[in-house]
Design a protein around this motif. Structure first.
Motif, PDB file in Angstrom:
ATOM      1  N   ASP A  94     -58.992  52.153 -13.009  1.00  0.00           N
ATOM      2  CA  ASP A  94     -58.977  51.013 -13.937  1.00  0.00           C
ATOM      3  C   ASP A  94     -59.845  51.290 -15.158  1.00  0.00           C
ATOM      4  OD1 ASP A  94     -57.539  49.053 -12.157  1.00  0.00           O
ATOM      5  OD2 ASP A  94     -59.212  49.624 -10.864  1.00  0.00           O
ATOM      6  N   MET A  95     -60.760  52.225 -15.001  1.00  0.00           N
ATOM      7  CA  MET A  95     -61.723  52.512 -16.059  1.00  0.00           C
ATOM      8  C   MET A  95     -62.188  53.950 -15.891  1.00  0.00           C
ATOM      9  SD  MET A  95     -65.196  50.301 -16.824  1.00  0.00           S
ATOM     10  CE  MET A  95     -64.424  48.770 -17.209  1.00  0.00           C
ATOM     11  N   VAL A  96     -62.682  54.550 -16.979  1.00  0.00           N
ATOM     12  CA  VAL A  96     -63.220  55.902 -16.884  1.00  0.00           C
ATOM     13  C   VAL A  96     -64.667  55.889 -17.348  1.00  0.00           C
ATOM     14  CG1 VAL A  96     -63.027  58.288 -17.667  1.00  0.00           C
ATOM     15  CG2 VAL A  96     -60.960  56.954 -17.273  1.00  0.00           C
ATOM     16  N   GLU A  97     -65.551  56.429 -16.506  1.00  0.00           N
ATOM     17  CA  GLU A  97     -66.960  56.552 -16.893  1.00  0.00           C
ATOM     18  C   GLU A  97     -67.195  57.925 -17.519  1.00  0.00           C
ATOM     19  OE1 GLU A  97     -70.019  57.526 -13.920  1.00  0.00           O
ATOM     20  OE2 GLU A  97     -71.343  56.095 -14.902  1.00  0.00           O
ATOM     21  N   VAL A  98     -67.789  57.933 -18.719  1.00  0.00           N
ATOM     22  CA  VAL A  98     -68.215  59.195 -19.323  1.00  0.00           C
ATOM     23  C   VAL A  98     -69.727  59.277 -19.191  1.00  0.00           C
ATOM     24  CG1 VAL A  98     -68.324  60.583 -21.416  1.00  0.00           C
ATOM     25  CG2 VAL A  98     -66.285  59.205 -20.952  1.00  0.00           C
ATOM     26  N   VAL A 134     -61.187  61.291 -24.218  1.00  0.00           N
ATOM     27  CA  VAL A 134     -61.006  60.578 -22.940  1.00  0.00           C
ATOM     28  C   VAL A 134     -60.353  59.207 -23.189  1.00  0.00           C
ATOM     29  CG1 VAL A 134     -62.189  59.574 -20.946  1.00  0.00           C
ATOM     30  CG2 VAL A 134     -62.905  61.804 -21.813  1.00  0.00           C
ATOM     31  N   ALA A 135     -60.728  58.557 -24.289  1.00  0.00           N
ATOM     32  CA  ALA A 135     -60.102  57.259 -24.610  1.00  0.00           C
ATOM     33  C   ALA A 135     -58.586  57.425 -24.759  1.00  0.00           C
ATOM     34  CB  ALA A 135     -60.719  56.673 -25.875  1.00  0.00           C
ATOM     35  N   GLY A 136     -58.188  58.602 -25.212  1.00  0.00           N
ATOM     36  CA  GLY A 136     -56.760  58.891 -25.375  1.00  0.00           C
ATOM     37  C   GLY A 136     -56.013  58.975 -24.049  1.00  0.00           C
ATOM     38  N   TRP A 137     -56.727  59.015 -22.944  1.00  0.00           N
ATOM     39  CA  TRP A 137     -56.085  59.039 -21.619  1.00  0.00           C
ATOM     40  C   TRP A 137     -55.599  57.643 -21.216  1.00  0.00           C
ATOM     41  CZ3 TRP A 137     -60.071  62.376 -18.342  1.00  0.00           C
ATOM     42  CH2 TRP A 137     -60.054  63.694 -18.829  1.00  0.00           C
ATOM     43  N   GLY A 138     -55.963  56.653 -22.030  1.00  0.00           N
ATOM     44  CA  GLY A 138     -55.358  55.328 -21.841  1.00  0.00           C
ATOM     45  C   GLY A 138     -56.084  54.383 -20.908  1.00  0.00           C
ATOM     46  N   ARG A 139     -57.342  54.679 -20.620  1.00  0.00           N
ATOM     47  CA  ARG A 139     -58.107  53.760 -19.773  1.00  0.00           C
ATOM     48  C   ARG A 139     -59.353  53.304 -20.528  1.00  0.00           C
ATOM     49  NH1 ARG A 139     -54.284  53.016 -17.593  1.00  0.00           N
ATOM     50  NH2 ARG A 139     -53.590  53.448 -15.486  1.00  0.00           N
ATOM     51  N   PRO A 140     -59.818  52.070 -20.264  1.00  0.00           N
ATOM     52  CA  PRO A 140     -61.054  51.613 -20.908  1.00  0.00           C
ATOM     53  C   PRO A 140     -62.227  52.507 -20.518  1.00  0.00           C
ATOM     54  CG  PRO A 140     -59.994  49.835 -19.660  1.00  0.00           C
ATOM     55  CD  PRO A 140     -59.246  51.088 -19.333  1.00  0.00           C
ATOM     56  N   LEU A 141     -63.185  52.616 -21.420  1.00  0.00           N
ATOM     57  CA  LEU A 141     -64.324  53.501 -21.176  1.00  0.00           C
ATOM     58  C   LEU A 141     -65.583  52.752 -20.761  1.00  0.00           C
ATOM     59  CD1 LEU A 141     -64.478  56.174 -24.027  1.00  0.00           C
ATOM     60  CD2 LEU A 141     -63.206  56.212 -21.878  1.00  0.00           C
ATOM     61  N   LEU A 142     -66.293  53.362 -19.826  1.00  0.00           N
ATOM     62  CA  LEU A 142     -67.661  52.987 -19.491  1.00  0.00           C
ATOM     63  C   LEU A 142     -68.518  54.172 -19.911  1.00  0.00           C
ATOM     64  CD1 LEU A 142     -70.126  51.846 -17.856  1.00  0.00           C
ATOM     65  CD2 LEU A 142     -69.023  52.721 -15.793  1.00  0.00           C
ATOM     66  N   VAL A 143     -69.533  53.935 -20.735  1.00  0.00           N
ATOM     67  CA  VAL A 143     -70.380  55.061 -21.144  1.00  0.00           C
ATOM     68  C   VAL A 143     -71.760  54.914 -20.517  1.00  0.00           C
ATOM     69  CG1 VAL A 143     -69.134  55.635 -23.252  1.00  0.00           C
ATOM     70  CG2 VAL A 143     -70.966  53.951 -23.355  1.00  0.00           C
ATOM     71  N   THR A 144     -72.280  56.051 -20.025  1.00  0.00           N
ATOM     72  CA  THR A 144     -73.520  56.053 -19.249  1.00  0.00           C
ATOM     73  C   THR A 144     -74.471  57.126 -19.774  1.00  0.00           C
ATOM     74  OG1 THR A 144     -72.279  55.323 -17.297  1.00  0.00           O
ATOM     75  CG2 THR A 144     -74.442  56.292 -16.899  1.00  0.00           C
ATOM     76  N   PRO A 145     -75.482  56.734 -20.555  1.00  0.00           N
ATOM     77  CA  PRO A 145     -76.488  57.711 -20.998  1.00  0.00           C
ATOM     78  C   PRO A 145     -77.638  57.761 -19.988  1.00  0.00           C
ATOM     79  CG  PRO A 145     -76.758  55.651 -22.222  1.00  0.00           C
ATOM     80  CD  PRO A 145     -75.695  55.403 -21.173  1.00  0.00           C
ATOM     81  N   ARG A 146     -77.394  58.347 -18.829  1.00  0.00           N
ATOM     82  CA  ARG A 146     -78.342  58.293 -17.705  1.00  0.00           C
ATOM     83  C   ARG A 146     -79.666  58.993 -18.039  1.00  0.00           C
ATOM     84  NH1 ARG A 146     -76.560  57.917 -12.864  1.00  0.00           N
ATOM     85  NH2 ARG A 146     -75.820  56.025 -13.828  1.00  0.00           N
ATOM     86  N   SER A 147     -80.747  58.376 -17.653  1.00  0.00           N
ATOM     87  CA  SER A 147     -82.081  58.943 -17.896  1.00  0.00           C
ATOM     88  C   SER A 147     -82.393  59.991 -16.828  1.00  0.00           C
ATOM     89  CB  SER A 147     -83.132  57.835 -17.832  1.00  0.00           C
ATOM     90  OG  SER A 147     -83.289  57.420 -16.497  1.00  0.00           O
TER      91      SER A 147
END
Ligand SMILES: O=C1C[C@@](O)(C(=O)O)C[C@@H](O)[C@@H]1O
Length: 230
Positions: A30-34, A53-66
């Motif tokens: 349902d979503m893709v995490e980058v 990745v957005a071009g793959w057609g799924r909403p994005l979740l972005v994670t700048p993990r510490s």
């Protein structure tokens, strides 16, 4: 029993490293995490990766993990907010994930400055052991008080008892605040299917290599979600 969202979790250094059949691999999700901390390069590399990745057609979740919570990159002061700014000048992600305790200022900044409609997930990770439900309760209340839309906890469990404690806590707390929970490690893999039944809104799975211990692949988890949830 409604099906939790399936989030395909990706950790790639740049757009060139992405699999060529990404669209098919994330199709059941349902979503893709980058994972932005996996990117090797500057903001333009991350933006190009997210655009692809957005071009793959799924909403994005972005994670700048510490690095303090398992992130792969040592960030400079202000680097993550600058990156998020650059990112959402081009792409409005569906969600952003920031650590509640490890990155409190970035979380406040994200709540205040994130694009309208972008969900803010305040997260907590413990890859060493189960912190106990009392601590999770404190953190969930804090996430809510700080204006996050959701609290996520990814915590290691040693045995089925701890996995059950996490599930039961998820069941009670998710009645008053949206949660995502999962147990990390081999002993917790079942939680990735099961916690949705107890109120976790999403589960994470990989498309090539696990981004956390005990994680299943999208190809494994998607049919199980179809089988056990309506
Ligand atoms: O926090 C989470 C959950 C996760 O750690 C997992 O256990 O599947 C994978 C991470 O990429 C994601 O940000």
């Amino acid at each position: 029993m409604s099906r939790p969202s399936l989030i395909a979790s990706l950790a790639y250094p740049n757009a060139a490293a992405l699999p060529s059949d990404g669209t098919a691999r994330v199709a059941p999700a349902d979503m893709v995490e980058v994972r932005l901390d996996a990117v090797e390069g500057e903001a333009d590399t991350a933006v190009a990766l997210c655009r692809e990745v957005a071009g793959w057609g799924r909403p994005l979740l972005v994670t700048p993990r510490s690095p303090g919570e398992g992130g792969m990159r040592q960030w400079q002061a202000g680097e993550r907010s600058a990156l998020l700014d650059a990112l959402w000048a081009e792409i409005a992600p569906a969600a952003v994930d920031v650590e509640l305790r490890d990155s409190p200022r970035l979380l406040e900044w994200t709540v205040a400055n994130g694009p309208a409609g972008t969900e803010v997930i305040a997260s907590f990770h413990d890859f060493e052991g189960f912190p106990g439900v009392g601590w999770l309760e404190v953190l969930a209340l804090e996430a809510q008080a700080k204006g996050a839309d959701r609290f996520k906890a990814a915590v290691r469990v040693a045995d089925p008892g701890e996995m059950a404690d996490l599930a039961c806590w998820t069941r009670s707390r998710s009645r008053s605040f949206p949660l995502i929970t999962m147990a990390v490690g081999a002993a917790g893999s079942l939680s990735r299917l099961m916690n949705g039944a107890f109120g976790s809104g999403a589960c994470y799975a990989h498309i090539e290599e696990a981004t956390a211990p005990g994680q299943l692949s999208v190809a494994e988890l998607a049919p199980l979600l179809e089988r056990f949830y309506v």
